[in-house]
Design a protein around this motif. Structure first.
Motif, PDB file in Angstrom:
ATOM      1  N   UNK A  44       0.833  -1.202   0.000  1.00 16.45           N
ATOM      2  CA  UNK A  44       0.000   0.000   0.000  1.00 16.45           C
ATOM      3  C   UNK A  44       0.868   1.252   0.000  1.00 16.45           C
ATOM      4  N   UNK A  45       1.974   1.202   0.738  1.00 16.50           N
ATOM      5  CA  UNK A  45       2.892   2.340   0.790  1.00 16.50           C
ATOM      6  C   UNK A  45       3.580   2.542  -0.551  1.00 16.50           C
ATOM      7  N   UNK A  46       4.017   1.452  -1.167  1.00 19.60           N
ATOM      8  CA  UNK A  46       4.668   1.559  -2.473  1.00 19.60           C
ATOM      9  C   UNK A  46       3.732   2.197  -3.497  1.00 19.60           C
ATOM     10  N   UNK A  47       2.471   1.775  -3.493  1.00 22.31           N
ATOM     11  CA  UNK A  47       1.481   2.335  -4.424  1.00 22.31           C
ATOM     12  C   UNK A  47       1.294   3.829  -4.177  1.00 22.31           C
ATOM     13  N   UNK A  48       1.203   4.213  -2.912  1.00 24.20           N
ATOM     14  CA  UNK A  48       1.033   5.620  -2.564  1.00 24.20           C
ATOM     15  C   UNK A  48       2.235   6.441  -3.044  1.00 24.20           C
ATOM     16  N   UNK A  49       3.438   5.933  -2.789  1.00 20.69           N
ATOM     17  CA  UNK A  49       4.641   6.668  -3.178  1.00 20.69           C
ATOM     18  C   UNK A  49       4.762   6.783  -4.692  1.00 20.69           C
ATOM     19  N   UNK A  50       4.378   5.730  -5.407  1.00 26.20           N
ATOM     20  CA  UNK A  50       4.407   5.790  -6.876  1.00 26.20           C
ATOM     21  C   UNK A  50       3.501   6.913  -7.380  1.00 26.20           C
ATOM     22  N   UNK A  51       2.322   7.016  -6.804  1.00 27.26           N
ATOM     23  CA  UNK A  51       1.388   8.064  -7.210  1.00 27.26           C
ATOM     24  C   UNK A  51       1.931   9.447  -6.891  1.00 27.26           C
ATOM     25  N   UNK A  52       2.761   9.519  -5.828  1.00 28.44           N
ATOM     26  CA  UNK A  52       3.351  10.802  -5.435  1.00 28.44           C
ATOM     27  C   UNK A  52       4.663  11.077  -6.169  1.00 28.44           C
ATOM     28  N   UNK A  53       5.064  10.155  -7.035  1.00 30.56           N
ATOM     29  CA  UNK A  53       6.298  10.335  -7.795  1.00 30.56           C
ATOM     30  C   UNK A  53       7.559  10.052  -7.009  1.00 30.56           C
ATOM     31  N   UNK A  54       7.440   9.267  -5.929  1.00 31.24           N
ATOM     32  CA  UNK A  54       8.602   8.919  -5.098  1.00 31.24           C
ATOM     33  C   UNK A  54       8.975   7.463  -5.367  1.00 31.24           C
ATOM     34  N   UNK A  55      10.185   7.239  -5.825  1.00 26.23           N
ATOM     35  CA  UNK A  55      10.636   5.879  -6.145  1.00 26.23           C
ATOM     36  C   UNK A  55      10.882   5.095  -4.858  1.00 26.23           C
ATOM     37  N   UNK A  56      10.608   3.798  -4.910  1.00 25.61           N
ATOM     38  CA  UNK A  56      10.865   2.918  -3.769  1.00 25.61           C
ATOM     39  C   UNK A  56      12.137   2.122  -4.013  1.00 25.61           C
ATOM     40  N   UNK A  57      13.034   2.155  -3.039  1.00 21.52           N
ATOM     41  CA  UNK A  57      14.302   1.429  -3.122  1.00 21.52           C
ATOM     42  C   UNK A  57      14.448   0.570  -1.871  1.00 21.52           C
ATOM     43  N   UNK A  58      14.863  -0.672  -2.078  1.00 26.25           N
ATOM     44  CA  UNK A  58      14.997  -1.600  -0.958  1.00 26.25           C
ATOM     45  C   UNK A  58      16.417  -2.141  -0.882  1.00 26.25           C
ATOM     46  N   UNK A  59      16.929  -2.260   0.321  1.00 26.14           N
ATOM     47  CA  UNK A  59      18.238  -2.849   0.571  1.00 26.14           C
ATOM     48  C   UNK A  59      18.066  -3.889   1.674  1.00 26.14           C
ATOM     49  N   UNK A  60      18.379  -5.140   1.363  1.00 22.72           N
ATOM     50  CA  UNK A  60      18.234  -6.230   2.333  1.00 22.72           C
ATOM     51  C   UNK A  60      16.829  -6.282   2.930  1.00 22.72           C
TER      52      UNK A  60
END
Length: 273
Positions: A44-60
């Motif tokens: 849900x957070x990833x979807x929200x950030x995508x709509x806000x134009x914020x890329x999601x990056x994950x490490x470990x």
């Protein structure tokens, strides 16, 4: 008996899923029972950030959390996801109260850095859990539902992994049982078979084998932390199966085993015949 249940965000993504989870919680929570619910909400957070134009990056398995991403973490986890679940619980007849690790200092944290000093933004490492808030709610026959945020001694808000938040709550509360409800069948061995029992000493071999990956990898790391913290029993269950809920408060739950369930215990466990 004190029980901490961590509900994966994928089980709460739509209204039908929340309604089902709320009905199951309504079946098992009653006045006098000591139950803390901790939830995630990564997709849900990833979807929200995508709509806000914020890329999601994950490490470990951890979300790199910039200031922009942290704003979304607070709004989505402590806001949308938490309150949608509360509304579903209300409809199911459960008096529930939403909290986060910030409320009353439930979860204290410090900035998490990598082994080589890597900076992942506002990602926190939990240093302490204080059960006073959720104990007070339980004393009033209210179900506490916690979003995985934490606060630093300087007042900084941190994004913390929901599995690790559940472990911290269970360890500091000295819970009798920690249950992870996820959307998969469980932990698989090298032949792809779902395991129904894992001895504590075998978790390290599973982690090092390369067989376990993704979200289950993070859960097994959390299981290790829980056992090291003094918990005697951890369970990973497929939350889509109603049977995974039936023995949450059963004293002999470790001997039962529902389909899609793995027990990890520091105690001797009986093998299924």
């Amino acid at each position: 008996m004190k029980v901490v249940v961590k509900i994966g965000g994928t089980l709460l993504e739509d209204a039908a899923g929340r309604k089902r989870i709320a009905a199951l919680l309504a079946r098992h929570f009653e006045p006098g029972r000591r139950l803390l619910v901790v939830h995630g909400g990564g997709q849900q957070l990833t979807t929200y950030l995508e709509r806000a134009g914020v890329a999601s990056e994950f490490v470990n398995g951890l979300r790199v959390t910039t200031a922009e991403a942290l704003d979304g973490v607070v709004k989505v986890l402590a806001g949308t996801v938490n309150h949608n679940l509360l509304a579903a619980l209300h409809a199911a007849g459960v008096a529930a109260v939403g909290i986060s690790g910030i409320d009353g200092g439930c979860l204290s944290a410090e900035k998490l850095r990598g082994d080589q000093g890597e900076d992942w933004g506002y990602v926190g490492r939990i240093t302490r859990a204080d059960p006073r808030v959720w104990e007070a709610l339980l004393d009033a026959d209210l179900l506490p539902v916690m979003a995985c945020l934490a606060v630093g001694e300087d007042g900084q808000i941190y994004n913390v992994n929901a599995d690790q938040a559940a472990v911290a709550c269970a360890v500091h509360w000295q819970a009798d049982r920690l249950v992870f409800l996820t959307d998969v069948e469980g932990v698989r061995d090298s032949q792809g078979r779902v395991l129904d029992r894992v001895a504590a000493e075998d978790t390290r071999a599973l982690l090092q084998s390369g067989v376990v990956a993704g979200g289950m990898l993070a859960k097994l790391h959390a299981v290790e932390e829980a056992l090291a913290g003094g918990l005697s029993q951890v369970r990973i269950s497929n939350g889509h199966r109603d049977g995974a809920w039936d023995d949450l408060f059963s004293e002999d739950a470790i001997e039962k085993g529902a389909a899609g369930t793995v027990f990890v215990s520091s105690l001797p466990v009986a093998k299924k015949s």
